[in-house]
Design a protein around this motif. Sequence first.
Motif, mmCIF file in Angstrom:
data_model
loop_
_atom_site.group_PDB
_atom_site.id
_atom_site.type_symbol
_atom_site.label_atom_id
_atom_site.label_comp_id
_atom_site.label_asym_id
_atom_site.label_seq_id
_atom_site.Cartn_x
_atom_site.Cartn_y
_atom_site.Cartn_z
ATOM 1 N N GLU A 94 70.452 -40.901 30.226
ATOM 2 C CA GLU A 94 69.383 -40.078 30.962
ATOM 3 C C GLU A 94 68.108 -40.889 31.207
ATOM 4 O O GLU A 94 67.776 -41.436 30.245
ATOM 5 C CB GLU A 94 69.321 -38.767 30.585
ATOM 6 C CG GLU A 94 70.435 -37.823 30.594
ATOM 7 C CD GLU A 94 69.867 -36.399 30.297
ATOM 8 O OE1 GLU A 94 69.131 -36.268 29.668
ATOM 9 O OE2 GLU A 94 70.921 -35.592 30.467
ATOM 10 N N ALA A 95 67.780 -41.120 32.469
ATOM 11 C CA ALA A 95 66.490 -41.905 32.612
ATOM 12 C C ALA A 95 65.773 -41.159 33.941
ATOM 13 O O ALA A 95 66.345 -40.594 34.812
ATOM 14 C CB ALA A 95 66.592 -43.464 32.775
ATOM 15 N N PRO A 96 64.346 -41.645 34.159
ATOM 16 C CA PRO A 96 63.794 -40.911 35.460
ATOM 17 C C PRO A 96 64.386 -41.565 36.650
ATOM 18 O O PRO A 96 65.230 -42.925 36.571
ATOM 19 C CB PRO A 96 62.489 -41.306 35.245
ATOM 20 C CG PRO A 96 62.285 -41.534 33.670
ATOM 21 C CD PRO A 96 63.508 -42.021 33.218
ATOM 22 N N CYS A 97 64.700 -40.580 37.557
ATOM 23 C CA CYS A 97 65.271 -41.424 38.843
ATOM 24 C C CYS A 97 64.562 -42.466 39.537
ATOM 25 O O CYS A 97 65.299 -43.425 39.867
ATOM 26 C CB CYS A 97 65.632 -40.253 39.885
ATOM 27 S SG CYS A 97 66.411 -38.783 39.144
ATOM 28 N N SER A 98 63.313 -42.193 39.583
ATOM 29 C CA SER A 98 62.660 -43.253 40.096
ATOM 30 C C SER A 98 61.388 -43.137 39.544
ATOM 31 O O SER A 98 60.656 -42.342 38.791
ATOM 32 C CB SER A 98 62.622 -43.535 41.585
ATOM 33 O OG SER A 98 62.070 -42.521 42.063
ATOM 34 N N VAL A 99 60.337 -44.264 40.209
ATOM 35 C CA VAL A 99 58.717 -44.078 39.884
ATOM 36 C C VAL A 99 58.344 -42.806 40.463
ATOM 37 O O VAL A 99 57.354 -42.271 39.984
ATOM 38 C CB VAL A 99 58.038 -45.414 40.224
ATOM 39 C CG1 VAL A 99 56.632 -45.248 40.019
ATOM 40 C CG2 VAL A 99 58.694 -46.642 39.463
ATOM 41 N N ARG A 100 58.644 -42.652 41.586
ATOM 42 C CA ARG A 100 58.217 -41.494 42.372
ATOM 43 C C ARG A 100 58.866 -40.172 42.099
ATOM 44 O O ARG A 100 58.169 -39.017 42.549
ATOM 45 C CB ARG A 100 58.111 -41.881 44.110
ATOM 46 C CG ARG A 100 57.345 -43.075 44.456
ATOM 47 C CD ARG A 100 57.553 -43.267 45.749
ATOM 48 N NE ARG A 100 56.665 -44.459 46.173
ATOM 49 C CZ ARG A 100 57.013 -45.990 45.765
ATOM 50 N NH1 ARG A 100 58.319 -46.225 45.192
ATOM 51 N NH2 ARG A 100 56.454 -46.857 46.000
ATOM 52 N N ASN A 101 60.150 -40.216 41.673
ATOM 53 C CA ASN A 101 60.701 -39.252 41.291
ATOM 54 C C ASN A 101 61.145 -39.047 39.791
ATOM 55 O O ASN A 101 61.957 -39.881 39.410
ATOM 56 C CB ASN A 101 62.244 -38.929 42.048
ATOM 57 C CG ASN A 101 62.851 -37.822 41.817
ATOM 58 O OD1 ASN A 101 62.486 -36.894 41.460
ATOM 59 N ND2 ASN A 101 64.186 -37.863 42.323
ATOM 60 N N ARG A 102 60.235 -38.253 39.034
ATOM 61 C CA ARG A 102 60.250 -38.203 37.580
ATOM 62 C C ARG A 102 61.187 -37.458 37.090
ATOM 63 O O ARG A 102 61.543 -37.388 35.818
ATOM 64 C CB ARG A 102 58.816 -37.991 37.000
ATOM 65 C CG ARG A 102 57.690 -39.064 37.548
ATOM 66 C CD ARG A 102 58.000 -40.220 36.863
ATOM 67 N NE ARG A 102 56.950 -41.137 37.481
ATOM 68 C CZ ARG A 102 55.885 -41.388 36.636
ATOM 69 N NH1 ARG A 102 55.655 -40.601 35.510
ATOM 70 N NH2 ARG A 102 54.830 -42.102 36.786
ATOM 71 N N HIS A 103 62.192 -36.862 37.842
ATOM 72 C CA HIS A 103 63.261 -35.980 37.504
ATOM 73 C C HIS A 103 64.391 -36.888 36.792
ATOM 74 O O HIS A 103 64.555 -38.280 37.152
ATOM 75 C CB HIS A 103 63.909 -35.270 38.516
ATOM 76 C CG HIS A 103 63.099 -34.243 39.219
ATOM 77 N ND1 HIS A 103 62.147 -34.327 40.248
ATOM 78 C CD2 HIS A 103 62.960 -32.951 39.017
ATOM 79 C CE1 HIS A 103 61.582 -33.290 40.434
ATOM 80 N NE2 HIS A 103 62.019 -32.210 39.702
ATOM 81 N N THR A 104 65.078 -36.203 35.786
ATOM 82 C CA THR A 104 66.110 -37.017 35.001
ATOM 83 C C THR A 104 67.285 -37.241 35.803
ATOM 84 O O THR A 104 67.880 -36.399 36.415
ATOM 85 C CB THR A 104 66.492 -36.440 33.806
ATOM 86 O OG1 THR A 104 65.200 -36.227 33.099
ATOM 87 C CG2 THR A 104 67.305 -37.002 32.829
ATOM 88 N N CYS A 105 67.787 -38.521 35.879
ATOM 89 C CA CYS A 105 69.167 -38.732 36.385
ATOM 90 C C CYS A 105 70.214 -39.348 35.538
ATOM 91 O O CYS A 105 69.653 -39.717 34.475
ATOM 92 C CB CYS A 105 68.966 -39.828 37.636
ATOM 93 S SG CYS A 105 68.185 -38.988 39.156
ATOM 94 N N HIS A 106 71.431 -39.123 35.826
ATOM 95 C CA HIS A 106 72.527 -39.866 34.851
ATOM 96 C C HIS A 106 72.759 -41.044 35.279
ATOM 97 O O HIS A 106 72.967 -41.433 36.334
ATOM 98 C CB HIS A 106 73.799 -39.015 34.852
ATOM 99 C CG HIS A 106 73.577 -37.484 34.426
ATOM 100 N ND1 HIS A 106 73.464 -37.369 32.874
ATOM 101 C CD2 HIS A 106 73.508 -36.133 35.002
ATOM 102 C CE1 HIS A 106 73.398 -35.992 32.932
ATOM 103 N NE2 HIS A 106 73.318 -35.360 34.039
ATOM 104 N N TRP A 107 72.611 -41.812 34.534
ATOM 105 C CA TRP A 107 72.771 -43.654 34.595
ATOM 106 C C TRP A 107 73.717 -44.000 33.693
ATOM 107 O O TRP A 107 74.332 -43.287 32.728
ATOM 108 C CB TRP A 107 71.634 -44.040 34.305
ATOM 109 C CG TRP A 107 70.179 -44.052 35.138
ATOM 110 C CD1 TRP A 107 69.419 -42.963 35.021
ATOM 111 C CD2 TRP A 107 69.796 -44.491 36.002
ATOM 112 N NE1 TRP A 107 68.664 -42.900 35.868
ATOM 113 C CE2 TRP A 107 68.722 -43.989 36.772
ATOM 114 C CE3 TRP A 107 70.164 -45.981 36.863
ATOM 115 C CZ2 TRP A 107 67.751 -44.664 37.568
ATOM 116 C CZ3 TRP A 107 69.471 -46.520 37.604
ATOM 117 C CH2 TRP A 107 68.363 -45.836 38.234
#
Length: 256
Positions: free
Chosen positions: A184-197
């Motif tokens: 899990e990591a932030p989706c992007s710099v502008r979207n700090r929500h957690t995404c599955h990578w």
Amino acid sequence: MQWQWMEKVFLWKSILTFRVSLLVCTAGNLSAQATCPDITVTQQLLKEGFHRDLLTKVELGAGDEAIGSCTVAIKEHLPTGLYVDPYELESLQQDNLTEALIIPDSVDVESPEYLATDLAIVVYMKPDPQCACCFKAMLPVHCRYHRPTEDDGEALALLKSPEILIHCHKSFTSVECWKYSDVEAPCSVRNRHTCHWNNVKYKPVNKEVILQVPVGLKQHGALVCAVTLLTTVLCSSLVLAAVCKYEHFSLVRCSE
């Protein structure tokens, strides 16, 4: 006799079945390896001195059109001898040159190497226009001040191999055959929500990146202290002499 003969037949059938299964599995693995493209990562240091640029290129090796739905990021682990300037990264992000998140958020840029802590930076890569399935990113890194040494006047800062994170909105053959673990990591710099990578395995072109940091020599410590002290006394004397010389004019000008 008939019973022994049946046992031999059953044994040979079992051995034959095992060999056929082994051949099928081996052929399947070889086929998968032949069709599954390798991920290659190249890292290169640009510039000289204490302020460098770390260029990272990732080649997915997949010709599938669905690769355009993927976001690629690298997670760099910087040793205590290196740091990134958060204000510089913010400026680069405003110019859309580099997108990166520092973990932790606060960085003491004045701390020397022996008092600093390791840093982790997630850098979001951009597609390389010169390659259909390639991504690249540039990260400015800076060397911290190190303790003086006794002999060669150099300290080494070793960069660990980065983690390659891939997040795809569409599923395709290459993603399914790559070896990976879910993180899990932030989706992007502008979207700090957690995404599955997908933390994928890759083939590094160069094994490690080493920075040579110039440092002072211990035997020069007394000389450096003496010169610093003399310079400080001389500059302070000049400032004091100037104040005493022009004090009268400043008082007269203020009184007017």
